[in-house]
Design an enzyme around this catalytic site. Sequence first.
Site, mmCIF file in Angstrom:
data_model
loop_
_atom_site.group_PDB
_atom_site.id
_atom_site.type_symbol
_atom_site.label_atom_id
_atom_site.label_comp_id
_atom_site.label_asym_id
_atom_site.label_seq_id
_atom_site.Cartn_x
_atom_site.Cartn_y
_atom_site.Cartn_z
ATOM 1 C CB THR A 212 -0.869 -0.034 1.283
ATOM 2 O OG1 THR A 212 -1.819 -1.073 1.122
ATOM 3 C CG2 THR A 212 -1.557 1.277 1.578
ATOM 4 N NE ARG A 240 -9.470 -6.900 3.741
ATOM 5 C CZ ARG A 240 -8.370 -6.159 3.718
ATOM 6 N NH1 ARG A 240 -8.083 -5.451 2.640
ATOM 7 N NH2 ARG A 240 -7.558 -6.115 4.738
ATOM 8 N N GLY A 242 -10.423 -2.886 3.540
ATOM 9 C CA GLY A 242 -9.420 -2.859 4.614
ATOM 10 C C GLY A 242 -9.437 -1.547 5.377
ATOM 11 C CG ASP A 243 -5.751 -0.426 7.148
ATOM 12 O OD1 ASP A 243 -5.687 -1.290 6.251
ATOM 13 O OD2 ASP A 243 -4.772 0.273 7.480
ATOM 14 C CB THR A 263 1.177 0.120 4.975
ATOM 15 O OG1 THR A 263 1.204 -1.073 4.168
ATOM 16 C CG2 THR A 263 2.541 0.329 5.606
ATOM 17 N N GLY A 264 -0.486 -2.346 6.394
ATOM 18 C CA GLY A 264 -0.351 -3.611 7.113
ATOM 19 C C GLY A 264 -1.637 -4.404 7.015
ATOM 20 N N GLY A 266 -4.970 -5.012 7.399
ATOM 21 C CA GLY A 266 -6.008 -4.019 7.632
ATOM 22 C C GLY A 266 -7.015 -4.325 8.722
HETATM 23 N N1 ASP Z 1 -3.714 -2.164 4.835
HETATM 24 C C1 ASP Z 1 -4.046 -2.686 3.538
HETATM 25 C C2 ASP Z 1 -5.317 -3.486 3.661
HETATM 26 O O1 ASP Z 1 -5.477 -4.220 4.602
HETATM 27 C C3 ASP Z 1 -2.981 -3.545 2.967
HETATM 28 C C4 ASP Z 1 -1.620 -2.919 2.925
HETATM 29 O O2 ASP Z 1 -1.288 -2.102 3.766
HETATM 30 O O3 ASP Z 1 -0.839 -3.232 2.009
HETATM 31 O O4 ASP Z 1 -6.129 -3.409 2.773
#
Ligand code: ASP
Length: 347
Positions: A212, A240, A242-243, A263-264, A266
């Site tokens: 991300t 779905r 994410g965050d 980022t991570g 989510g």
């Molecule tokens: N945070 C993002 C998600 O969960 C993924 C990412 O950070 O790469 O959609």
Amino acid sequence: MKTFIYLIFAFLAFSACKNESKEASKNLQNESEKVEFSIIIHGGAGSIRRENMSEEKEAEYRKKLEEAIRVGYDVLKNGGTSLDAVQNTINILEDSPLFNAGKGAVFTYEGVNEHDASIMEGKTLNAGASAGTKTVKNPINLARAVMDNSPHVMLSREGAEAFAAEEGLEIVEPSYFSTEKKLKSLERAKASEKNKVASFYDADLQDSKFGTVGCAALDKHGNLAAGTSTGGMTNKRWGRIGDSPIIGAGTYANNSTCAVSSTGWGEFFIRGMVAHDISALMEYKGLTLKEASHLVIQTKLPELGGDGGIVAIDKNGNMVMEFNTQGMFRATMDDKGELYIGMFKNE
Ligand code: ASP
């Protein structure tokens, strides 16, 4: 002889104290010194290890991170807003197939690319977000348009796409986003799928990098902003989200505290309201940005079971890059034009 030894001891103790106080005042100075403007970006956190990356790939990532941050830096240097700096910087990363945002986004279970993005202004606490779009070339521009030109904070899917078209944003064929590399990731994810639950719960995929992109900036007018854009997680299913498009989880900005992009994994960033939690710890508990970010990313998030990282700037322009994964693509620039680029742990 004895006197001589005492003298040596006294000298050593004195220089140790001197060094310590030098360190302490250096830290203090860093956290209270106000810079005119600064900018920080990430291109995702995860299993980014030097031993797994060729020199050419590494150079490619560094080059793109530098290109992106310089765009935002120029906006800020010329007196532009942190919102514009964040948006323009993210556009560069969205247009690069290296990252999981815009072109090069990961694939859903159904084999399409669905994008999420959000942006927030610290001065007004105004925010905009879009979720699950498939045809908007630069999702961060849609998030910005939602913020600026609609009475809403978040739009999703077909409705968001119709709004984007009305706003005159660039619309592309879904195939524009597709890359061979991310298709392969989907195939791998499906092959390792153990049950009908979306396979990003699989350990192998948890270990892969996320990709991300995000940015936080402080402008010359003292205003903070942050933004995040993503394709989400490989093999995501059932719409779905994410965050990244969730204000408070993936993105948050407040002039009285800080601006954060996450980022991570989510699901955990949503449950932990990570970006807002960092701001709240500063506001309610008086922690510094560094202390708050460390607590949230190194203790609270792992306690929930999540991994990832954040980039953030406080109202004085102090910048923090905190992650609990093997690495995170990241870069910073301050008002003196000093550039830092990092990818791996401990660099
Ligand atoms: N945070 C993002 C998600 O969960 C993924 C990412 O950070 O790469 O959609």
